[in-house]
Scaffold this motif. Structure first.
Motif, PDB file in Angstrom:
ATOM      1  N   ASP A 131       0.817  -1.213   0.000  1.00 12.73           N
ATOM      2  CA  ASP A 131       0.000   0.000   0.000  1.00 12.73           C
ATOM      3  C   ASP A 131       0.853   1.267   0.000  1.00 12.73           C
ATOM      4  OD1 ASP A 131      -2.328  -1.456  -0.053  1.00 12.73           O
ATOM      5  OD2 ASP A 131      -2.655  -1.340   2.119  1.00 12.73           O
ATOM      6  N   LYS A 132       2.064   1.186   0.514  1.00 12.73           N
ATOM      7  CA  LYS A 132       2.942   2.349   0.608  1.00 12.73           C
ATOM      8  C   LYS A 132       3.701   2.625  -0.681  1.00 12.73           C
ATOM      9  CE  LYS A 132       3.661   1.683   5.545  1.00 12.73           C
ATOM     10  NZ  LYS A 132       4.648   1.356   6.587  1.00 12.73           N
ATOM     11  N   ILE A 133       3.653   1.703  -1.636  1.00  6.87           N
ATOM     12  CA  ILE A 133       4.426   1.838  -2.873  1.00  6.87           C
ATOM     13  C   ILE A 133       3.563   2.503  -3.944  1.00  6.87           C
ATOM     14  CG2 ILE A 133       5.639   0.577  -4.693  1.00  6.87           C
ATOM     15  CD1 ILE A 133       6.196  -1.591  -2.548  1.00  6.87           C
ATOM     16  N   ALA A 134       4.111   3.533  -4.564  1.00  4.35           N
ATOM     17  CA  ALA A 134       3.387   4.282  -5.590  1.00  4.35           C
ATOM     18  C   ALA A 134       3.620   3.690  -6.975  1.00  4.35           C
ATOM     19  CB  ALA A 134       3.836   5.739  -5.569  1.00  4.35           C
ATOM     20  N   ASP A 135       2.728   4.022  -7.922  1.00  4.10           N
ATOM     21  CA  ASP A 135       2.922   3.638  -9.316  1.00  4.10           C
ATOM     22  C   ASP A 135       4.117   4.395  -9.866  1.00  4.10           C
ATOM     23  OD1 ASP A 135       1.191   1.665 -10.127  1.00  4.10           O
ATOM     24  OD2 ASP A 135      -0.440   3.043 -10.564  1.00  4.10           O
ATOM     25  N   PRO A 136       4.839   3.908 -10.826  1.00  3.40           N
ATOM     26  CA  PRO A 136       4.691   2.672 -11.580  1.00  3.40           C
ATOM     27  C   PRO A 136       5.336   1.466 -10.902  1.00  3.40           C
ATOM     28  CG  PRO A 136       6.478   3.912 -12.517  1.00  3.40           C
ATOM     29  CD  PRO A 136       5.893   4.754 -11.396  1.00  3.40           C
ATOM     30  N   ASP A 137       6.063   1.711  -9.778  1.00  2.93           N
ATOM     31  CA  ASP A 137       6.717   0.593  -9.078  1.00  2.93           C
ATOM     32  C   ASP A 137       5.698  -0.443  -8.613  1.00  2.93           C
ATOM     33  OD1 ASP A 137       9.353   1.553  -9.312  1.00  2.93           O
ATOM     34  OD2 ASP A 137       9.048   2.902  -7.622  1.00  2.93           O
ATOM     35  N   TYR A 138       4.558   0.006  -8.118  1.00  2.00           N
ATOM     36  CA  TYR A 138       3.521  -0.907  -7.632  1.00  2.00           C
ATOM     37  C   TYR A 138       3.096  -1.891  -8.725  1.00  2.00           C
ATOM     38  CZ  TYR A 138      -0.960  -2.630  -5.956  1.00  2.00           C
ATOM     39  OH  TYR A 138      -2.002  -3.445  -5.595  1.00  2.00           O
ATOM     40  N   THR A 139       2.862  -1.389  -9.910  1.00  2.00           N
ATOM     41  CA  THR A 139       2.418  -2.226 -11.024  1.00  2.00           C
ATOM     42  C   THR A 139       3.490  -3.249 -11.404  1.00  2.00           C
ATOM     43  OG1 THR A 139       1.110  -0.374 -11.848  1.00  2.00           O
ATOM     44  CG2 THR A 139       1.518  -2.179 -13.376  1.00  2.00           C
ATOM     45  N   ARG A 140       4.737  -2.832 -11.443  1.00  2.00           N
ATOM     46  CA  ARG A 140       5.822  -3.758 -11.782  1.00  2.00           C
ATOM     47  C   ARG A 140       5.998  -4.832 -10.715  1.00  2.00           C
ATOM     48  NH1 ARG A 140      10.415   0.417 -13.543  1.00  2.00           N
ATOM     49  NH2 ARG A 140       9.698   1.264 -11.618  1.00  2.00           N
ATOM     50  N   ILE A 141       5.880  -4.443  -9.451  1.00  2.00           N
ATOM     51  CA  ILE A 141       6.011  -5.413  -8.359  1.00  2.00           C
ATOM     52  C   ILE A 141       4.862  -6.406  -8.402  1.00  2.00           C
ATOM     53  CG2 ILE A 141       5.892  -5.657  -5.843  1.00  2.00           C
ATOM     54  CD1 ILE A 141       7.494  -2.999  -5.722  1.00  2.00           C
ATOM     55  N   LYS A 142       3.663  -5.915  -8.635  1.00  2.00           N
ATOM     56  CA  LYS A 142       2.482  -6.789  -8.718  1.00  2.00           C
ATOM     57  C   LYS A 142       2.641  -7.795  -9.853  1.00  2.00           C
ATOM     58  CE  LYS A 142      -2.463  -6.438  -9.435  1.00  2.00           C
ATOM     59  NZ  LYS A 142      -3.555  -5.538  -9.738  1.00  2.00           N
ATOM     60  N   THR A 143       3.123  -7.351 -10.998  1.00  2.00           N
ATOM     61  CA  THR A 143       3.343  -8.240 -12.142  1.00  2.00           C
ATOM     62  C   THR A 143       4.405  -9.292 -11.813  1.00  2.00           C
ATOM     63  OG1 THR A 143       2.774  -6.441 -13.647  1.00  2.00           O
ATOM     64  CG2 THR A 143       3.976  -8.302 -14.588  1.00  2.00           C
ATOM     65  N   ALA A 144       5.478  -8.873 -11.145  1.00  2.00           N
ATOM     66  CA  ALA A 144       6.545  -9.812 -10.770  1.00  2.00           C
ATOM     67  C   ALA A 144       6.027 -10.865  -9.797  1.00  2.00           C
ATOM     68  CB  ALA A 144       7.714  -9.047 -10.155  1.00  2.00           C
ATOM     69  N   ILE A 145       5.197 -10.457  -8.849  1.00  2.63           N
ATOM     70  CA  ILE A 145       4.642 -11.406  -7.881  1.00  2.63           C
ATOM     71  C   ILE A 145       3.722 -12.395  -8.580  1.00  2.63           C
ATOM     72  CG2 ILE A 145       3.074 -11.640  -5.912  1.00  2.63           C
ATOM     73  CD1 ILE A 145       4.281  -9.010  -4.847  1.00  2.63           C
ATOM     74  N   CYS A 146       2.882 -11.918  -9.472  1.00  2.00           N
ATOM     75  CA  CYS A 146       1.964 -12.809 -10.199  1.00  2.00           C
ATOM     76  C   CYS A 146       2.736 -13.813 -11.053  1.00  2.00           C
ATOM     77  CB  CYS A 146       1.008 -12.001 -11.053  1.00  2.00           C
ATOM     78  SG  CYS A 146      -0.191 -11.065 -10.087  1.00  2.00           S
ATOM     79  N   SER A 147       3.859 -13.409 -11.604  1.00  2.00           N
ATOM     80  CA  SER A 147       4.643 -14.320 -12.437  1.00  2.00           C
ATOM     81  C   SER A 147       5.284 -15.443 -11.608  1.00  2.00           C
ATOM     82  CB  SER A 147       5.714 -13.561 -13.213  1.00  2.00           C
ATOM     83  OG  SER A 147       6.728 -13.113 -12.353  1.00  2.00           O
TER      84      SER A 147
END
Length: 83
Positions: free
Chosen positions: A15-31
């Protein structure tokens, strides 16, 4: 396919991480559900688990192959995550 589980603190850290880092981290976790040991992942020394890099952030996780689970332990900036 592996199941992703999260430590409670990980949701707060995300929740503390702002875009675009949040989106990249979310994609990495899903992968990680498809490939829990992607190129560039490293087994940690001195503590259980693996880590992947995503920009200035690190994702620390543990793999439980016998139940096909990836357990996300921590997410944070590279300067703070290993403390």
């Amino acid at each position: 396919m592996y199941t992703l589980l999260f430590e409670k603190q990980v949701e707060k850290q995300l929740d503390k991480i702002a875009d675009p880092d949040y989106t990249r981290i979310k994609t990495a976790i899903c992968s990680l559900a498809l490939n829990p040991r992607p190129p560039g992942c490293k087994k940690l020394k001195g503590r259980l688990g693996y880590r992947i890099r995503q920009g200035d952030y690190r994702i620390i996780y543990d793999i439980q192959d016998h139940v096909l689970t990836v357990y996300i332990v921590a997410i944070g900036n590279r300067k703070d995550i290993y403390e």
